[in-house]
Design a protein around this motif. Structure first.
Motif, PDB file in Angstrom:
ATOM      1  N   SER A 101       0.748  -1.109   0.043  1.00  0.00           N
ATOM      2  CA  SER A 101      -0.184  -0.164   0.012  1.00  0.00           C
ATOM      3  C   SER A 101       0.904   1.232  -0.179  1.00  0.00           C
ATOM      4  O   SER A 101       0.050   2.436  -0.117  1.00  0.00           O
ATOM      5  CB  SER A 101      -0.991   0.167   1.230  1.00  0.00           C
ATOM      6  OG  SER A 101      -0.277  -0.072   2.486  1.00  0.00           O
ATOM      7  N   GLY A 102       2.162   1.207   0.385  1.00  0.00           N
ATOM      8  CA  GLY A 102       2.996   2.558   0.154  1.00  0.00           C
ATOM      9  C   GLY A 102       3.109   2.904   1.563  1.00  0.00           C
ATOM     10  O   GLY A 102       2.560   2.642   2.736  1.00  0.00           O
ATOM     11  N   LEU A 103       3.794   4.190   1.807  1.00  0.00           N
ATOM     12  CA  LEU A 103       3.993   4.813   2.808  1.00  0.00           C
ATOM     13  C   LEU A 103       3.797   6.238   2.602  1.00  0.00           C
ATOM     14  O   LEU A 103       4.311   6.915   2.036  1.00  0.00           O
ATOM     15  CB  LEU A 103       5.315   4.603   3.476  1.00  0.00           C
ATOM     16  CG  LEU A 103       5.826   5.367   4.931  1.00  0.00           C
ATOM     17  CD1 LEU A 103       5.148   4.494   6.062  1.00  0.00           C
ATOM     18  CD2 LEU A 103       7.247   5.297   5.111  1.00  0.00           C
ATOM     19  N   SER A 104       2.850   6.644   3.544  1.00  0.00           N
ATOM     20  CA  SER A 104       2.372   8.166   3.317  1.00  0.00           C
ATOM     21  C   SER A 104       3.054   9.071   4.356  1.00  0.00           C
ATOM     22  O   SER A 104       3.753   8.273   5.324  1.00  0.00           O
ATOM     23  CB  SER A 104       1.066   8.416   3.754  1.00  0.00           C
ATOM     24  OG  SER A 104       0.720   8.219   5.030  1.00  0.00           O
ATOM     25  N   GLY A 110       4.484   9.063  11.828  1.00  0.00           N
ATOM     26  CA  GLY A 110       3.938   8.148  12.909  1.00  0.00           C
ATOM     27  C   GLY A 110       4.852   7.046  13.265  1.00  0.00           C
ATOM     28  O   GLY A 110       4.971   6.476  14.471  1.00  0.00           O
ATOM     29  N   LEU A 111       5.815   6.836  12.443  1.00  0.00           N
ATOM     30  CA  LEU A 111       7.122   5.771  12.633  1.00  0.00           C
ATOM     31  C   LEU A 111       7.944   6.199  13.126  1.00  0.00           C
ATOM     32  O   LEU A 111       8.847   5.622  13.672  1.00  0.00           O
ATOM     33  CB  LEU A 111       7.173   5.111  11.497  1.00  0.00           C
ATOM     34  CG  LEU A 111       5.954   4.054  10.720  1.00  0.00           C
ATOM     35  CD1 LEU A 111       6.380   3.309   9.488  1.00  0.00           C
ATOM     36  CD2 LEU A 111       5.723   2.876  11.636  1.00  0.00           C
ATOM     37  N   VAL A 133      -1.659  19.957   0.382  1.00  0.00           N
ATOM     38  CA  VAL A 133      -0.603  18.764   0.114  1.00  0.00           C
ATOM     39  C   VAL A 133      -1.545  17.580   0.639  1.00  0.00           C
ATOM     40  O   VAL A 133      -1.646  17.543   1.739  1.00  0.00           O
ATOM     41  CB  VAL A 133       0.680  18.992   0.497  1.00  0.00           C
ATOM     42  CG1 VAL A 133       1.570  17.836   0.293  1.00  0.00           C
ATOM     43  CG2 VAL A 133       1.413  20.259  -0.131  1.00  0.00           C
ATOM     44  N   ASP A 134      -1.644  16.400  -0.109  1.00  0.00           N
ATOM     45  CA  ASP A 134      -2.032  15.453   0.609  1.00  0.00           C
ATOM     46  C   ASP A 134      -0.943  14.454   1.327  1.00  0.00           C
ATOM     47  O   ASP A 134      -0.291  13.709   0.688  1.00  0.00           O
ATOM     48  CB  ASP A 134      -2.697  14.605  -0.757  1.00  0.00           C
ATOM     49  CG  ASP A 134      -3.464  13.146  -0.082  1.00  0.00           C
ATOM     50  OD1 ASP A 134      -3.550  13.078   1.140  1.00  0.00           O
ATOM     51  OD2 ASP A 134      -4.072  12.439  -0.952  1.00  0.00           O
ATOM     52  N   LEU A 135      -1.079  14.594   2.725  1.00  0.00           N
ATOM     53  CA  LEU A 135       0.070  13.813   3.410  1.00  0.00           C
ATOM     54  C   LEU A 135      -0.340  12.272   3.533  1.00  0.00           C
ATOM     55  O   LEU A 135       0.120  11.646   4.305  1.00  0.00           O
ATOM     56  CB  LEU A 135       0.076  14.605   4.756  1.00  0.00           C
ATOM     57  CG  LEU A 135       0.630  16.112   4.669  1.00  0.00           C
ATOM     58  CD1 LEU A 135       0.725  16.833   5.941  1.00  0.00           C
ATOM     59  CD2 LEU A 135       2.016  16.192   4.041  1.00  0.00           C
ATOM     60  N   ASP A 136      -1.394  11.868   3.179  1.00  0.00           N
ATOM     61  CA  ASP A 136      -1.769  10.607   3.158  1.00  0.00           C
ATOM     62  C   ASP A 136      -1.654   9.709   1.916  1.00  0.00           C
ATOM     63  O   ASP A 136      -1.958   8.681   1.747  1.00  0.00           O
ATOM     64  CB  ASP A 136      -3.365  10.508   3.484  1.00  0.00           C
ATOM     65  CG  ASP A 136      -3.660  11.139   5.305  1.00  0.00           C
ATOM     66  OD1 ASP A 136      -2.862  10.598   5.871  1.00  0.00           O
ATOM     67  OD2 ASP A 136      -4.457  11.852   5.086  1.00  0.00           O
ATOM     68  N   THR A 141       5.138  10.945  -0.473  1.00  0.00           N
ATOM     69  CA  THR A 141       6.273  10.786   0.109  1.00  0.00           C
ATOM     70  C   THR A 141       7.406  10.668  -0.843  1.00  0.00           C
ATOM     71  O   THR A 141       8.509  11.331  -0.678  1.00  0.00           O
ATOM     72  CB  THR A 141       6.133   9.222   0.790  1.00  0.00           C
ATOM     73  OG1 THR A 141       5.153   9.458   1.751  1.00  0.00           O
ATOM     74  CG2 THR A 141       7.350   8.793   1.589  1.00  0.00           C
ATOM     75  N   LEU A 142       7.072   9.747  -2.082  1.00  0.00           N
ATOM     76  CA  LEU A 142       8.259   9.877  -2.980  1.00  0.00           C
ATOM     77  C   LEU A 142       8.664  11.367  -3.463  1.00  0.00           C
ATOM     78  O   LEU A 142       9.906  11.528  -3.782  1.00  0.00           O
ATOM     79  CB  LEU A 142       7.465   9.141  -4.200  1.00  0.00           C
ATOM     80  CG  LEU A 142       7.336   7.544  -3.867  1.00  0.00           C
ATOM     81  CD1 LEU A 142       6.666   7.102  -5.104  1.00  0.00           C
ATOM     82  CD2 LEU A 142       8.409   6.872  -3.547  1.00  0.00           C
TER      83      LEU A 142
END
Length: 147
Positions: A101-104, A110-111, A133-136, A141-142
């Motif tokens: 699912s990827g990493l937002s 959160g990690l 900006v869609d942080l989810d 992230t990319l």
């Protein structure tokens, strides 16, 4: 041969002149000593300030270099993270050519991922604050990793 007693006799004016000259020479010598010592002290203080400045400049350069290494150097671990674990594919997610699912950005934070906000462009910071900006989305992230 005896020295005549008149040899050591001087007039009061001559004794005053010799005494005054001796005092003047002593004062001049002391003045020269204190002026030279004062100048040496000023030169010493100036030299210490220059040395202190060089030390401070060098220390700041070392801090900046260390900060850059800490932020950007992988210490050769890219083979492990990218080769063995294929972390880049997990971050991208299947929608972006990876797996899963990827990493937002929200999940990464959160990690425990730390973000250096000082290197983010000002325009991007404003867009994030405005909620543009869609942080989810793992695609974000990319994009952020490319900065």
């Amino acid at each position: 041969m005896p020295v005549p007693s008149t040899f050591f006799r001087r007039s009061a004016a001559a004794r005053g002149f010799v005494g005054g000259a001796a005092v003047a020479v002593a004062i001049a010598g002391l003045s020269l000593f204190f002026v030279t010592t004062g100048q040496a002290d000023l030169r010493g203080r100036f030299a210490r300030q220059l040395i202190d400045q060089r030390i401070n400049d060098n220390a700041q350069q070392m801090v900046d270099t260390g900060r850059s290494i800490f932020r950007h150097d992988t210490f050769g671990s890219e083979d492990f993270w990218g080769g063995s674990l294929r972390l880049h594919q997990a971050i991208a997610g299947s929608a972006n050519g990876g797996v899963g699912s990827g990493l937002s950005p929200t999940a990464a934070l959160g990690l425990g991922l730390k973000v250096d906000a000082t290197v983010l462009p000002a325009a991007l910071i404003q867009q994030i604050r405005r909620g543009e900006v869609d942080l989810d989305d793992p695609a974000t992230t990319l994009a952020l990793l490319q900065l």
